[in-house]
Design a protein around this motif. Structure first.
Motif, PDB file in Angstrom:
ATOM      1  N   PRO A  78      48.878  36.438  34.086  1.00  0.00           N
ATOM      2  CA  PRO A  78      48.299  35.871  32.868  1.00  0.00           C
ATOM      3  C   PRO A  78      48.121  36.970  31.830  1.00  0.00           C
ATOM      4  O   PRO A  78      47.762  38.089  32.166  1.00  0.00           O
ATOM      5  N   GLU A  79      48.383  36.635  30.563  1.00  0.00           N
ATOM      6  CA  GLU A  79      48.269  37.649  29.516  1.00  0.00           C
ATOM      7  C   GLU A  79      46.822  38.051  29.330  1.00  0.00           C
ATOM      8  O   GLU A  79      45.921  37.231  29.405  1.00  0.00           O
ATOM      9  N   PRO A  80      46.575  39.360  29.137  1.00  0.00           N
ATOM     10  CA  PRO A  80      45.189  39.802  28.975  1.00  0.00           C
ATOM     11  C   PRO A  80      44.602  39.304  27.665  1.00  0.00           C
ATOM     12  O   PRO A  80      45.301  39.120  26.681  1.00  0.00           O
ATOM     13  N   ILE A  81      43.301  39.096  27.664  1.00  0.00           N
ATOM     14  CA  ILE A  81      42.581  38.658  26.481  1.00  0.00           C
ATOM     15  C   ILE A  81      42.330  39.888  25.633  1.00  0.00           C
ATOM     16  O   ILE A  81      41.975  40.945  26.146  1.00  0.00           O
ATOM     17  N   ALA A  82      42.503  39.761  24.325  1.00  0.00           N
ATOM     18  CA  ALA A  82      42.347  40.898  23.420  1.00  0.00           C
ATOM     19  C   ALA A  82      41.010  41.592  23.639  1.00  0.00           C
ATOM     20  O   ALA A  82      39.968  40.954  23.659  1.00  0.00           O
ATOM     21  N   GLY A  83      41.066  42.910  23.828  1.00  0.00           N
ATOM     22  CA  GLY A  83      39.854  43.700  23.976  1.00  0.00           C
ATOM     23  C   GLY A  83      39.228  43.648  25.359  1.00  0.00           C
ATOM     24  O   GLY A  83      38.151  44.175  25.578  1.00  0.00           O
ATOM     25  N   GLU A  84      39.858  43.023  26.310  1.00  0.00           N
ATOM     26  CA  GLU A  84      39.302  42.897  27.649  1.00  0.00           C
ATOM     27  C   GLU A  84      40.171  43.655  28.656  1.00  0.00           C
ATOM     28  O   GLU A  84      41.339  43.894  28.427  1.00  0.00           O
ATOM     29  N   ALA A  85      39.582  43.997  29.770  1.00  0.00           N
ATOM     30  CA  ALA A  85      40.321  44.672  30.831  1.00  0.00           C
ATOM     31  C   ALA A  85      41.314  43.695  31.445  1.00  0.00           C
ATOM     32  O   ALA A  85      40.944  42.608  31.853  1.00  0.00           O
ATOM     33  N   PRO A  86      42.601  44.060  31.514  1.00  0.00           N
ATOM     34  CA  PRO A  86      43.586  43.124  32.034  1.00  0.00           C
ATOM     35  C   PRO A  86      43.377  42.785  33.501  1.00  0.00           C
ATOM     36  O   PRO A  86      43.753  41.731  33.959  1.00  0.00           O
ATOM     37  N   GLY A  87      42.724  43.660  34.275  1.00  0.00           N
ATOM     38  CA  GLY A  87      42.522  43.404  35.686  1.00  0.00           C
ATOM     39  C   GLY A  87      41.598  42.237  35.971  1.00  0.00           C
ATOM     40  O   GLY A  87      41.705  41.611  37.015  1.00  0.00           O
ATOM     41  N   LEU A  88      40.693  41.922  35.064  1.00  0.00           N
ATOM     42  CA  LEU A  88      39.749  40.840  35.299  1.00  0.00           C
ATOM     43  C   LEU A  88      40.457  39.496  35.385  1.00  0.00           C
ATOM     44  O   LEU A  88      40.147  38.678  36.247  1.00  0.00           O
ATOM     45  N   ASN A  89      41.433  39.266  34.524  1.00  0.00           N
ATOM     46  CA  ASN A  89      42.185  38.013  34.607  1.00  0.00           C
ATOM     47  C   ASN A  89      42.913  37.908  35.943  1.00  0.00           C
ATOM     48  O   ASN A  89      42.977  36.844  36.539  1.00  0.00           O
ATOM     49  N   ALA A  90      43.465  39.029  36.396  1.00  0.00           N
ATOM     50  CA  ALA A  90      44.157  39.021  37.682  1.00  0.00           C
ATOM     51  C   ALA A  90      43.168  38.717  38.806  1.00  0.00           C
ATOM     52  O   ALA A  90      43.484  37.959  39.728  1.00  0.00           O
ATOM     53  N   LEU A  91      41.976  39.307  38.743  1.00  0.00           N
ATOM     54  CA  LEU A  91      40.966  39.029  39.761  1.00  0.00           C
ATOM     55  C   LEU A  91      40.538  37.568  39.737  1.00  0.00           C
ATOM     56  O   LEU A  91      40.416  36.934  40.782  1.00  0.00           O
ATOM     57  N   LEU A  92      40.299  37.030  38.540  1.00  0.00           N
ATOM     58  CA  LEU A  92      39.869  35.636  38.432  1.00  0.00           C
ATOM     59  C   LEU A  92      40.943  34.666  38.913  1.00  0.00           C
ATOM     60  O   LEU A  92      40.628  33.558  39.331  1.00  0.00           O
ATOM     61  N   SER A  93      42.191  35.084  38.864  1.00  0.00           N
ATOM     62  CA  SER A  93      43.270  34.197  39.329  1.00  0.00           C
ATOM     63  C   SER A  93      43.223  34.002  40.843  1.00  0.00           C
ATOM     64  O   SER A  93      43.827  33.077  41.368  1.00  0.00           O
ATOM     65  N   HIS A  94      42.488  34.854  41.567  1.00  0.00           N
ATOM     66  CA  HIS A  94      42.356  34.724  43.020  1.00  0.00           C
ATOM     67  C   HIS A  94      41.189  33.831  43.428  1.00  0.00           C
ATOM     68  O   HIS A  94      40.968  33.602  44.607  1.00  0.00           O
ATOM     69  N   VAL A  95      40.444  33.350  42.456  1.00  0.00           N
ATOM     70  CA  VAL A  95      39.297  32.486  42.713  1.00  0.00           C
ATOM     71  C   VAL A  95      39.706  31.063  42.338  1.00  0.00           C
ATOM     72  O   VAL A  95      40.383  30.855  41.335  1.00  0.00           O
ATOM     73  N   ASN A  96      39.290  30.084  43.129  1.00  0.00           N
ATOM     74  CA  ASN A  96      39.687  28.708  42.812  1.00  0.00           C
ATOM     75  C   ASN A  96      39.094  28.286  41.465  1.00  0.00           C
ATOM     76  O   ASN A  96      38.108  28.862  41.011  1.00  0.00           O
ATOM     77  N   PRO A  97      39.689  27.295  40.811  1.00  0.00           N
ATOM     78  CA  PRO A  97      39.287  26.926  39.448  1.00  0.00           C
ATOM     79  C   PRO A  97      37.813  26.571  39.286  1.00  0.00           C
ATOM     80  O   PRO A  97      37.203  26.923  38.277  1.00  0.00           O
ATOM     81  N   ILE A  98      37.212  25.904  40.245  1.00  0.00           N
ATOM     82  CA  ILE A  98      35.807  25.527  40.109  1.00  0.00           C
ATOM     83  C   ILE A  98      34.915  26.766  40.147  1.00  0.00           C
ATOM     84  O   ILE A  98      34.031  26.936  39.309  1.00  0.00           O
ATOM     85  N   ASP A  99      35.171  27.658  41.099  1.00  0.00           N
ATOM     86  CA  ASP A  99      34.381  28.879  41.194  1.00  0.00           C
ATOM     87  C   ASP A  99      34.617  29.776  39.988  1.00  0.00           C
ATOM     88  O   ASP A  99      33.697  30.421  39.490  1.00  0.00           O
ATOM     89  N   ARG A 100      35.839  29.807  39.499  1.00  0.00           N
ATOM     90  CA  ARG A 100      36.149  30.591  38.296  1.00  0.00           C
ATOM     91  C   ARG A 100      35.334  30.075  37.115  1.00  0.00           C
ATOM     92  O   ARG A 100      34.766  30.848  36.350  1.00  0.00           O
ATOM     93  N   GLU A 101      35.250  28.755  36.992  1.00  0.00           N
ATOM     94  CA  GLU A 101      34.500  28.180  35.883  1.00  0.00           C
ATOM     95  C   GLU A 101      33.012  28.513  35.999  1.00  0.00           C
ATOM     96  O   GLU A 101      32.363  28.800  35.000  1.00  0.00           O
TER      97      GLU A 101
END
Length: 194
Positions: free
Chosen positions: A125-148
């Motif tokens: 997933p493309e990183p959000i402007a001004g944010e650490a790109p690793g966080l999106n990768a980490l959140l992708s390993h969590v199911n959608p409900i827990d991510r929310e």
């Protein structure tokens, strides 16, 4: 009722509470959008960040934000104030993100089935402007409900009860899912394979 010659009362929307702005917007919406615009200005950045974190990219987040703002504009007259405006707004956002996520998931399955998009699986997933790109990768390993739950807690800074109300879950279930999601993220961070 004011006559046409009588000047309208002016106010500074930035000084009003959300509740006062909601009440003003309900009265004004046929004529002006000053109060509505102030409400959206207050929450626009956080709204976008919540959508981007949940959906994983800015393009979809922007689309969902626009849809949420339209739904708020059209639904404000019916907003009863039983919950805080902020909770109502993030409830709409949550539902719109789920709808968008499902659309994208169906689209990806179709493209995979047709073998038209082999390379997309390797793209993060493309990183959000001004944010650490690793966080999106980490959140992708969590199911959608827990991510929310994590996004609503950390990005929107909502209380657990507000999150439970938005997600239509019990308070204890929300807290438990939050705790487990944090543990999963910690394990991902500690993993030598990241």
């Amino acid at each position: 009722m004011t006559s046409r010659n009588e000047p309208r009362r002016r106010y500074n929307p930035a000084t009003l509470s959300d509740e006062d702005l909601v009440n003003a917007a309900k009265v004004e919406l046929l004529h002006t959008t000053i109060a509505y615009e102030e409400l959206m200005r207050r929450y626009q950045r956080t709204l976008f960040n919540v959508c981007a974190r949940y959906l994983g990219n800015e393009r979809d987040a922007d689309d969902v934000c626009q849809e949420v703002m339209l739904k708020v504009l059209h639904g404000l007259k019916q907003f009863e104030g039983k919950a805080k405006f902020k909770t109502w707004l993030y409830s709409i956002t949550y539902n719109e993100c789920i709808t968008q996520y499902r659309k994208e998931k169906r689209k990806r399955r179709l493209l995979d089935a047709l073998s038209l998009d082999d390379q997309d699986e390797a793209i993060e997933p493309e990183p959000i402007a001004g944010e650490a790109p690793g966080l999106n990768a980490l959140l992708s390993h969590v199911n959608p409900i827990d991510r929310e739950i994590l996004v609503l807690r950390f990005v929107a800074e909502l209380e657990f009860q507000e999150i439970a109300d938005i997600m239509r879950m019990g308070l204890s279930a929300t807290k438990m899912r939050y705790k487990r999601a944090l543990e999963k993220l910690r394990n991902q961070i500690d993993s030598p394979f990241i």
